[in-house]
Scaffold this motif. Structure first.
Motif, mmCIF file in Angstrom:
data_model
loop_
_atom_site.group_PDB
_atom_site.id
_atom_site.type_symbol
_atom_site.label_atom_id
_atom_site.label_comp_id
_atom_site.label_asym_id
_atom_site.label_seq_id
_atom_site.Cartn_x
_atom_site.Cartn_y
_atom_site.Cartn_z
ATOM 1 N N GLU A 1 0.830 -1.211 0.000
ATOM 2 C CA GLU A 1 0.000 0.000 0.000
ATOM 3 C C GLU A 1 0.863 1.260 0.000
ATOM 4 O O GLU A 1 0.552 2.241 -0.694
ATOM 5 C CB GLU A 1 -0.934 0.022 1.216
ATOM 6 C CG GLU A 1 -2.221 -0.767 1.060
ATOM 7 C CD GLU A 1 -2.072 -2.228 1.426
ATOM 8 O OE1 GLU A 1 -3.071 -2.953 1.437
ATOM 9 O OE2 GLU A 1 -0.930 -2.654 1.712
ATOM 10 N N ILE A 2 1.924 1.242 0.783
ATOM 11 C CA ILE A 2 2.804 2.419 0.850
ATOM 12 C C ILE A 2 3.456 2.671 -0.509
ATOM 13 O O ILE A 2 3.524 3.820 -0.980
ATOM 14 C CB ILE A 2 3.867 2.226 1.947
ATOM 15 C CG1 ILE A 2 3.204 2.214 3.327
ATOM 16 C CG2 ILE A 2 4.924 3.340 1.882
ATOM 17 C CD1 ILE A 2 4.143 1.854 4.459
ATOM 18 N N ILE A 3 3.934 1.593 -1.155
ATOM 19 C CA ILE A 3 4.560 1.738 -2.472
ATOM 20 C C ILE A 3 3.560 2.287 -3.489
ATOM 21 O O ILE A 3 3.879 3.182 -4.294
ATOM 22 C CB ILE A 3 5.123 0.387 -2.947
ATOM 23 C CG1 ILE A 3 6.322 -0.022 -2.088
ATOM 24 C CG2 ILE A 3 5.527 0.452 -4.425
ATOM 25 C CD1 ILE A 3 6.851 -1.409 -2.395
ATOM 26 N N LEU A 4 2.323 1.781 -3.453
ATOM 27 C CA LEU A 4 1.294 2.262 -4.380
ATOM 28 C C LEU A 4 0.950 3.720 -4.125
ATOM 29 O O LEU A 4 0.735 4.492 -5.071
ATOM 30 C CB LEU A 4 0.043 1.390 -4.254
ATOM 31 C CG LEU A 4 0.143 -0.011 -4.861
ATOM 32 C CD1 LEU A 4 -1.054 -0.861 -4.460
ATOM 33 C CD2 LEU A 4 0.256 0.069 -6.382
ATOM 34 N N ALA A 5 0.885 4.111 -2.852
ATOM 35 C CA ALA A 5 0.600 5.506 -2.523
ATOM 36 C C ALA A 5 1.711 6.421 -3.027
ATOM 37 O O ALA A 5 1.441 7.496 -3.591
ATOM 38 C CB ALA A 5 0.420 5.667 -1.017
ATOM 39 N N VAL A 6 2.957 6.006 -2.838
ATOM 40 C CA VAL A 6 4.094 6.795 -3.322
ATOM 41 C C VAL A 6 4.062 6.890 -4.847
ATOM 42 O O VAL A 6 4.287 7.960 -5.428
ATOM 43 C CB VAL A 6 5.428 6.186 -2.839
ATOM 44 C CG1 VAL A 6 6.610 6.881 -3.508
ATOM 45 C CG2 VAL A 6 5.550 6.296 -1.320
ATOM 46 N N ALA A 7 3.757 5.763 -5.507
ATOM 47 C CA ALA A 7 3.669 5.758 -6.973
ATOM 48 C C ALA A 7 2.570 6.699 -7.452
ATOM 49 O O ALA A 7 2.754 7.439 -8.437
ATOM 50 C CB ALA A 7 3.409 4.343 -7.477
ATOM 51 N N ALA B 1 -5.184 3.099 -1.755
ATOM 52 C CA ALA B 1 -3.837 3.579 -1.447
ATOM 53 C C ALA B 1 -3.275 4.366 -2.629
ATOM 54 O O ALA B 1 -2.690 5.444 -2.464
ATOM 55 C CB ALA B 1 -2.927 2.405 -1.099
ATOM 56 N N PHE B 2 -3.464 3.826 -3.846
ATOM 57 C CA PHE B 2 -2.983 4.531 -5.046
ATOM 58 C C PHE B 2 -3.735 5.844 -5.242
ATOM 59 O O PHE B 2 -3.134 6.880 -5.561
ATOM 60 C CB PHE B 2 -3.145 3.640 -6.271
ATOM 61 C CG PHE B 2 -2.618 4.256 -7.542
ATOM 62 C CD1 PHE B 2 -1.262 4.287 -7.797
ATOM 63 C CD2 PHE B 2 -3.486 4.810 -8.471
ATOM 64 C CE1 PHE B 2 -0.767 4.854 -8.965
ATOM 65 C CE2 PHE B 2 -3.006 5.382 -9.633
ATOM 66 C CZ PHE B 2 -1.647 5.404 -9.888
ATOM 67 N N LEU B 3 -5.068 5.822 -5.041
ATOM 68 C CA LEU B 3 -5.871 7.039 -5.187
ATOM 69 C C LEU B 3 -5.480 8.083 -4.143
ATOM 70 O O LEU B 3 -5.491 9.283 -4.417
ATOM 71 C CB LEU B 3 -7.363 6.702 -5.058
ATOM 72 C CG LEU B 3 -7.957 5.819 -6.161
ATOM 73 C CD1 LEU B 3 -9.420 5.534 -5.886
ATOM 74 C CD2 LEU B 3 -7.783 6.457 -7.537
ATOM 75 N N THR B 4 -5.120 7.619 -2.945
ATOM 76 C CA THR B 4 -4.646 8.540 -1.910
ATOM 77 C C THR B 4 -3.364 9.221 -2.371
ATOM 78 O O THR B 4 -3.169 10.429 -2.169
ATOM 79 C CB THR B 4 -4.397 7.786 -0.592
ATOM 80 O OG1 THR B 4 -5.606 7.152 -0.180
ATOM 81 C CG2 THR B 4 -3.928 8.742 0.500
ATOM 82 N N GLY B 5 -2.489 8.446 -2.996
ATOM 83 C CA GLY B 5 -1.262 9.017 -3.531
ATOM 84 C C GLY B 5 -1.540 10.072 -4.593
ATOM 85 O O GLY B 5 -0.883 11.117 -4.640
ATOM 86 N N LEU B 6 -2.530 9.804 -5.454
ATOM 87 C CA LEU B 6 -2.911 10.793 -6.463
ATOM 88 C C LEU B 6 -3.314 12.112 -5.812
ATOM 89 O O LEU B 6 -2.937 13.193 -6.270
ATOM 90 C CB LEU B 6 -4.080 10.270 -7.311
ATOM 91 C CG LEU B 6 -3.830 9.090 -8.242
ATOM 92 C CD1 LEU B 6 -5.102 8.753 -9.012
ATOM 93 C CD2 LEU B 6 -2.699 9.389 -9.219
ATOM 94 N N LEU B 7 -4.071 12.005 -4.745
ATOM 95 C CA LEU B 7 -4.551 13.192 -4.055
ATOM 96 C C LEU B 7 -3.390 13.968 -3.436
ATOM 97 O O LEU B 7 -3.320 15.199 -3.531
ATOM 98 C CB LEU B 7 -5.557 12.781 -2.970
ATOM 99 C CG LEU B 7 -6.605 13.809 -2.552
ATOM 100 C CD1 LEU B 7 -7.379 14.311 -3.757
ATOM 101 C CD2 LEU B 7 -7.555 13.201 -1.541
ATOM 102 N N ILE B 8 -2.473 13.253 -2.799
ATOM 103 C CA ILE B 8 -1.315 13.901 -2.175
ATOM 104 C C ILE B 8 -0.423 14.545 -3.242
ATOM 105 O O ILE B 8 0.078 15.664 -3.072
ATOM 106 C CB ILE B 8 -0.520 12.880 -1.337
ATOM 107 C CG1 ILE B 8 -1.371 12.407 -0.150
ATOM 108 C CG2 ILE B 8 0.798 13.476 -0.843
ATOM 109 C CD1 ILE B 8 -0.764 11.255 0.628
ATOM 110 N N GLY B 9 -0.239 13.848 -4.362
ATOM 111 C CA GLY B 9 0.595 14.389 -5.428
ATOM 112 C C GLY B 9 0.024 15.642 -6.060
ATOM 113 O O GLY B 9 0.765 16.467 -6.609
ATOM 114 N N ALA B 10 -1.300 15.802 -5.967
ATOM 115 C CA ALA B 10 -1.946 16.980 -6.550
ATOM 116 C C ALA B 10 -1.807 18.218 -5.680
ATOM 117 O O ALA B 10 -2.171 19.315 -6.111
ATOM 118 C CB ALA B 10 -3.429 16.692 -6.791
ATOM 119 N N LEU B 11 -1.291 18.074 -4.462
ATOM 120 C CA LEU B 11 -1.167 19.225 -3.561
ATOM 121 C C LEU B 11 -0.280 20.320 -4.153
ATOM 122 O O LEU B 11 -0.488 21.508 -3.887
ATOM 123 C CB LEU B 11 -0.615 18.776 -2.203
ATOM 124 C CG LEU B 11 -1.598 18.033 -1.299
ATOM 125 C CD1 LEU B 11 -0.878 17.465 -0.077
ATOM 126 C CD2 LEU B 11 -2.726 18.955 -0.853
ATOM 127 N N GLY B 12 0.708 19.913 -4.950
ATOM 128 C CA GLY B 12 1.567 20.918 -5.570
ATOM 129 C C GLY B 12 0.804 21.849 -6.490
ATOM 130 O O GLY B 12 1.142 23.029 -6.613
#
Length: 294
Positions: free
Chosen positions: A112-118, A215-226
């Motif tokens: 899950e962590i790897i998918l979130a980072v990806a 987990a991957f969708l959470t990563g998308l959300l975090i990556g969009a913060l920029g």
């Protein structure tokens, strides 16, 4: 969802997730397929309406269109004249949304962590990518529609921003302004094909691999913060429908660096207040959706 889709870089899919309608939305869209025609012949329109959750989809579409028609001018004005205020609001909103999604993952394992980072790297890469220039023809209009609509139902990725990156935002906007029916119809067919096919994939992933997918969708959300960070400096521009140059690719700055680079006040106090307002709005929506679910 309509209010979020008005803002470049903010996805209506984020709002769908925090209000608890995301799974219902995907399942309802997934049920719109060729099988409804045989159902219509056997049992009539009422059965089809119930099968695709027609009341839900009609209510949602009405809400989206109402928000776009009533809020588009206000949001555009605020983006142009008070960008720090509105970006701060959406930054707080997305922070709270990311926390909400993190809580949806039952167990955070290494996978899950790897998918979130990806997901975060992928989303951030999109926000800083240089736009390409697709040749304007019938095929690219169809492809642009199918890709952009998929982005709109993903948390953290804006469909309008995808159109900008593909170099198709201006041609599609011109088609809307001039009521170019053939282009608009082909774009709509592309949107329909994209959302119907992608909803099947996403719905299947959520049913079979829910923890990994969230987990991957959470990563998308975090990556969009920029993209929604309030203090930015434009490094490339695009021409909008009014012929004006507006930022396309922007560099994230600290409040102090923003003041030094632009000569404009950072409005740090106002920004923090608006972040809190956006954060509180998501918490409120979460509580309301929980009560409605009960």
């Amino acid at each position: 969802m309509g209010a979020a889709d008005v803002v470049p870089g903010v996805s209506g899919g984020t709002i769908a997730f925090i209000t608890g309608i995301y799974d219902t939305l995907l399942e309802s869209i997934r049920r719109v397929n060729p099988s409804i025609f045989s159902l219509w012949r056997r049992e009539g329109f009422a059965a089809v309406w119930q099968h695709v959750n027609g009341t839900f989809l009609a209510s949602l579409l009405t809400g989206i269109l109402t928000a776009i028609l009533t809020l588009a001018k206000a949001v555009s004005y605020t983006l142009e004249n008070h960008p720090i205020v509105i970006w701060s609001f959406f930054f707080g909103l997305i922070i709270a949304s990311a926390i909400h999604m993190i809580k949806q993952v039952e167990k955070w394992s290494v996978v899950e962590i790897i998918l979130a980072v990806a997901g975060a790297i992928f989303a951030y890469g999109i926000t800083v990518a240089n736009p390409i220039s697709m040749e304007f023809n019938m095929l690219t209009v169809f492809i642009a529609g199918s890709i952009a609509i998929c982005a709109m139902i993903l948390p953290g990725i804006s469909g309008s921003f995808i159109l900008l990156l593909l170099g198709m935002y201006a041609p599609v906007l011109d088609a809307v302004k001039s009521l170019n029916i053939p282009v608009l119809a082909l774009f709509a067919v592309g949107c329909l094909a994209g959302i119907l096919s992608f909803s099947h994939v996403l719905s299947w992933l959520l049913n079979k691999y829910r923890s990994f997918t969230i987990a991957f969708l959470t990563g998308l959300l975090i990556g969009a913060l920029g993209k929604v960070w309030p203090w930015k400096e434009a490094i490339s521009f695009r021409v909008n429908s009014s012929g004006e140059q507006v930022p396309l690719v922007e560099k994230v700055l600290s409040p102090g660096a923003f003041e030094a680079a632009t000569g404009q006040p950072a409005l740090l106090g106002t920004a923090i207040v608006m972040m809190i307002v956006g954060f509180a709005l998501v918490i409120g929506l979460e509580k309301v959706s929980e009560k409605l679910a009960d």
